[in-house]
Write a protein that holds these residues in place. Sequence first.
Motif, PDB file in Angstrom:
ATOM      1  N   ARG A 217       0.812  -1.226   0.000  1.00 60.04           N
ATOM      2  CA  ARG A 217       0.000   0.000   0.000  1.00 60.04           C
ATOM      3  C   ARG A 217       0.848   1.279   0.000  1.00 60.04           C
ATOM      4  NH1 ARG A 217      -1.303   1.699   5.870  1.00 60.04           N
ATOM      5  NH2 ARG A 217       0.089   0.372   7.083  1.00 60.04           N
ATOM      6  N   ASP A 218       2.161   1.162   0.232  1.00 55.91           N
ATOM      7  CA  ASP A 218       3.046   2.323   0.301  1.00 55.91           C
ATOM      8  C   ASP A 218       3.590   2.755  -1.060  1.00 55.91           C
ATOM      9  OD1 ASP A 218       2.853   2.307   3.157  1.00 55.91           O
ATOM     10  OD2 ASP A 218       4.428   0.786   3.238  1.00 55.91           O
ATOM     11  N   ARG A 219       3.346   1.972  -2.089  1.00 54.22           N
ATOM     12  CA  ARG A 219       3.948   2.238  -3.403  1.00 54.22           C
ATOM     13  C   ARG A 219       3.676   3.656  -3.892  1.00 54.22           C
ATOM     14  NH1 ARG A 219       2.883   1.880  -8.991  1.00 54.22           N
ATOM     15  NH2 ARG A 219       4.663   1.031 -10.162  1.00 54.22           N
ATOM     16  N   ALA A 220       2.446   4.110  -3.807  1.00 60.92           N
ATOM     17  CA  ALA A 220       2.100   5.452  -4.301  1.00 60.92           C
ATOM     18  C   ALA A 220       2.862   6.541  -3.551  1.00 60.92           C
ATOM     19  CB  ALA A 220       0.594   5.681  -4.188  1.00 60.92           C
TER      20      ALA A 220
ATOM     21  N   LEU B  18       9.253   6.006 -12.972  1.00 66.12           N
ATOM     22  CA  LEU B  18       9.060   5.299 -11.705  1.00 66.12           C
ATOM     23  C   LEU B  18       7.838   4.394 -11.732  1.00 66.12           C
ATOM     24  CD1 LEU B  18      10.029   7.912  -9.010  1.00 66.12           C
ATOM     25  CD2 LEU B  18      10.960   5.631  -9.271  1.00 66.12           C
ATOM     26  N   GLU B  19       6.764   4.860 -12.334  1.00 67.70           N
ATOM     27  CA  GLU B  19       5.548   4.039 -12.437  1.00 67.70           C
ATOM     28  C   GLU B  19       5.846   2.726 -13.156  1.00 67.70           C
ATOM     29  OE1 GLU B  19       2.564   4.429 -11.151  1.00 67.70           O
ATOM     30  OE2 GLU B  19       2.452   6.556 -10.657  1.00 67.70           O
ATOM     31  N   ARG B  20       6.706   2.788 -14.187  1.00 68.32           N
ATOM     32  CA  ARG B  20       7.070   1.581 -14.937  1.00 68.32           C
ATOM     33  C   ARG B  20       8.030   0.694 -14.161  1.00 68.32           C
ATOM     34  NH1 ARG B  20       7.994   5.191 -18.935  1.00 68.32           N
ATOM     35  NH2 ARG B  20      10.247   4.919 -18.748  1.00 68.32           N
ATOM     36  N   GLU B  21       9.022   1.301 -13.484  1.00 63.15           N
ATOM     37  CA  GLU B  21      10.113   0.544 -12.877  1.00 63.15           C
ATOM     38  C   GLU B  21       9.841   0.032 -11.467  1.00 63.15           C
ATOM     39  OE1 GLU B  21      13.560   3.007 -13.033  1.00 63.15           O
ATOM     40  OE2 GLU B  21      13.586   3.039 -15.224  1.00 63.15           O
ATOM     41  N   MET B  22       9.056   0.766 -10.691  1.00 59.87           N
ATOM     42  CA  MET B  22       8.872   0.375  -9.290  1.00 59.87           C
ATOM     43  C   MET B  22       7.965  -0.848  -9.189  1.00 59.87           C
ATOM     44  SD  MET B  22       7.753   2.579  -5.975  1.00 59.87           S
ATOM     45  CE  MET B  22       9.283   3.462  -5.941  1.00 59.87           C
ATOM     46  N   PRO B  23       8.406  -1.868  -8.476  1.00 62.16           N
ATOM     47  CA  PRO B  23       7.562  -3.051  -8.313  1.00 62.16           C
ATOM     48  C   PRO B  23       6.301  -2.716  -7.511  1.00 62.16           C
ATOM     49  CG  PRO B  23       9.533  -3.203  -6.946  1.00 62.16           C
ATOM     50  CD  PRO B  23       9.667  -1.964  -7.758  1.00 62.16           C
ATOM     51  N   GLU B  24       5.299  -3.523  -7.701  1.00 62.96           N
ATOM     52  CA  GLU B  24       4.037  -3.322  -6.961  1.00 62.96           C
ATOM     53  C   GLU B  24       4.269  -3.409  -5.455  1.00 62.96           C
ATOM     54  OE1 GLU B  24       0.964  -2.315  -8.022  1.00 62.96           O
ATOM     55  OE2 GLU B  24       2.051  -2.026  -9.911  1.00 62.96           O
ATOM     56  N   ALA B  25       5.161  -4.294  -5.054  1.00 58.80           N
ATOM     57  CA  ALA B  25       5.516  -4.431  -3.634  1.00 58.80           C
ATOM     58  C   ALA B  25       6.882  -3.771  -3.443  1.00 58.80           C
ATOM     59  CB  ALA B  25       5.574  -5.899  -3.235  1.00 58.80           C
ATOM     60  N   PRO B  26       6.935  -2.649  -2.697  1.00 55.79           N
ATOM     61  CA  PRO B  26       8.233  -2.008  -2.465  1.00 55.79           C
ATOM     62  C   PRO B  26       9.229  -2.979  -1.845  1.00 55.79           C
ATOM     63  CG  PRO B  26       6.435  -0.615  -1.708  1.00 55.79           C
ATOM     64  CD  PRO B  26       5.848  -1.953  -2.052  1.00 55.79           C
ATOM     65  N   GLU B  27      10.484  -2.802  -2.229  1.00 58.58           N
ATOM     66  CA  GLU B  27      11.541  -3.678  -1.713  1.00 58.58           C
ATOM     67  C   GLU B  27      11.651  -3.576  -0.199  1.00 58.58           C
ATOM     68  OE1 GLU B  27      15.359  -4.015  -3.733  1.00 58.58           O
ATOM     69  OE2 GLU B  27      14.525  -2.628  -5.222  1.00 58.58           O
TER      70      GLU B  27
ATOM     71  N   SER C 176      15.626  -0.227   5.965  1.00 64.65           N
ATOM     72  CA  SER C 176      14.639   0.593   5.261  1.00 64.65           C
ATOM     73  C   SER C 176      13.346   0.600   6.072  1.00 64.65           C
ATOM     74  CB  SER C 176      14.370   0.030   3.869  1.00 64.65           C
ATOM     75  OG  SER C 176      13.328   0.756   3.242  1.00 64.65           O
ATOM     76  N   PHE C 177      13.050   1.745   6.650  1.00 63.44           N
ATOM     77  CA  PHE C 177      11.847   1.910   7.469  1.00 63.44           C
ATOM     78  C   PHE C 177      10.874   2.869   6.803  1.00 63.44           C
ATOM     79  CE2 PHE C 177      15.117   1.058  10.715  1.00 63.44           C
ATOM     80  CZ  PHE C 177      14.499   0.076  11.477  1.00 63.44           C
ATOM     81  N   VAL C 178       9.623   2.490   6.755  1.00 62.56           N
ATOM     82  CA  VAL C 178       8.558   3.413   6.404  1.00 62.56           C
ATOM     83  C   VAL C 178       8.203   4.158   7.677  1.00 62.56           C
ATOM     84  CG1 VAL C 178       6.064   3.490   5.918  1.00 62.56           C
ATOM     85  CG2 VAL C 178       7.594   2.186   4.438  1.00 62.56           C
ATOM     86  N   VAL C 179       7.992   5.463   7.555  1.00 62.33           N
ATOM     87  CA  VAL C 179       7.521   6.262   8.681  1.00 62.33           C
ATOM     88  C   VAL C 179       6.016   6.418   8.494  1.00 62.33           C
ATOM     89  CG1 VAL C 179       7.692   8.438   9.936  1.00 62.33           C
ATOM     90  CG2 VAL C 179       9.727   7.465   8.821  1.00 62.33           C
ATOM     91  N   ASP C 180       5.271   5.890   9.455  1.00 65.76           N
ATOM     92  CA  ASP C 180       3.817   5.829   9.391  1.00 65.76           C
ATOM     93  C   ASP C 180       3.223   6.783  10.418  1.00 65.76           C
ATOM     94  OD1 ASP C 180       1.115   4.799  10.125  1.00 65.76           O
ATOM     95  OD2 ASP C 180       1.618   3.168   8.762  1.00 65.76           O
ATOM     96  N   LEU C 181       2.320   7.625   9.962  1.00 64.68           N
ATOM     97  CA  LEU C 181       1.593   8.551  10.830  1.00 64.68           C
ATOM     98  C   LEU C 181       0.112   8.264  10.676  1.00 64.68           C
ATOM     99  CD1 LEU C 181       1.427  11.119  12.645  1.00 64.68           C
ATOM    100  CD2 LEU C 181       1.367  12.454  10.511  1.00 64.68           C
TER     101      LEU C 181
ATOM    102  N   SER D 280      -0.797   5.899   7.719  1.00 66.07           N
ATOM    103  CA  SER D 280      -0.361   6.236   6.360  1.00 66.07           C
ATOM    104  C   SER D 280       1.119   6.578   6.341  1.00 66.07           C
ATOM    105  CB  SER D 280      -1.135   7.451   5.834  1.00 66.07           C
ATOM    106  OG  SER D 280      -2.501   7.161   5.735  1.00 66.07           O
ATOM    107  N   MET D 281       1.780   6.163   5.279  1.00 61.81           N
ATOM    108  CA  MET D 281       3.192   6.488   5.097  1.00 61.81           C
ATOM    109  C   MET D 281       3.351   7.978   4.850  1.00 61.81           C
ATOM    110  SD  MET D 281       5.756   5.056   2.163  1.00 61.81           S
ATOM    111  CE  MET D 281       7.422   5.675   2.018  1.00 61.81           C
ATOM    112  N   VAL D 282       4.312   8.604   5.572  1.00 63.88           N
ATOM    113  CA  VAL D 282       4.625  10.021   5.363  1.00 63.88           C
ATOM    114  C   VAL D 282       6.104  10.229   5.068  1.00 63.88           C
ATOM    115  CG1 VAL D 282       2.680  10.884   6.728  1.00 63.88           C
ATOM    116  CG2 VAL D 282       4.917  10.498   7.835  1.00 63.88           C
TER     117      VAL D 282
END
Length: 179
Positions: free
Chosen positions: A27-30, A54-63, A68-73, A76-78
């Motif tokens: 869900r963080d891809r966008a 990026l839309e073409r190259e980025m996988p549906e599931a981020p690596e 590598s940490f997503v910061v979630d607020l 939702s990723m911020v």
Amino acid sequence: MTELGPVAWPPAPIKTGRLVLREPEDRDRAVFIELLTSPEVHTYLGGPRPRDELEREMPEAPERWPGSFVVDLGGSMVGQILLRRAPGHRRPAAEGKVDLGYLFLPRVWGFGYAAEACAAALGWLADALPGEPVVLTTQTANVGSMRLAAKLGFTEVERFEAWGAEQWLGMWSPVTPSD
């Protein structure tokens, strides 16, 4: 950049007063695309990447990889925190050390989220790899990043010219109790 070394990954989500640091999810891809294509985010990072590329190259599931940490607020990723080993760094003082990087959406700038998230990631690293120093490089013109480095306790190692601008290299070392 390479793996951090012998760390247990993924860690349990790291919770702060307002944020959660977690692994990337589908869900963080966008938001990853938004971060990487933002002219504001990349003012001091060489400019944004083209969205269509990026839309073409980025996988549906981020690596997912150690450091590598997503910061979630609020669910939702911020932003993103990156802790990566820097073998081949441009500066000898940073060679082989863990490098701290961060990206945050402009709409959350100025609320202290970067300081809160980076401090939590550095705390995690200090527990996972005791005594490990961390480096951070930013342009001296990036006032916000320079202020954040000082707030986190990074101390200047050197300044140098790269990519047509003055760069600042700082180092952070975890505080270890003395015997």
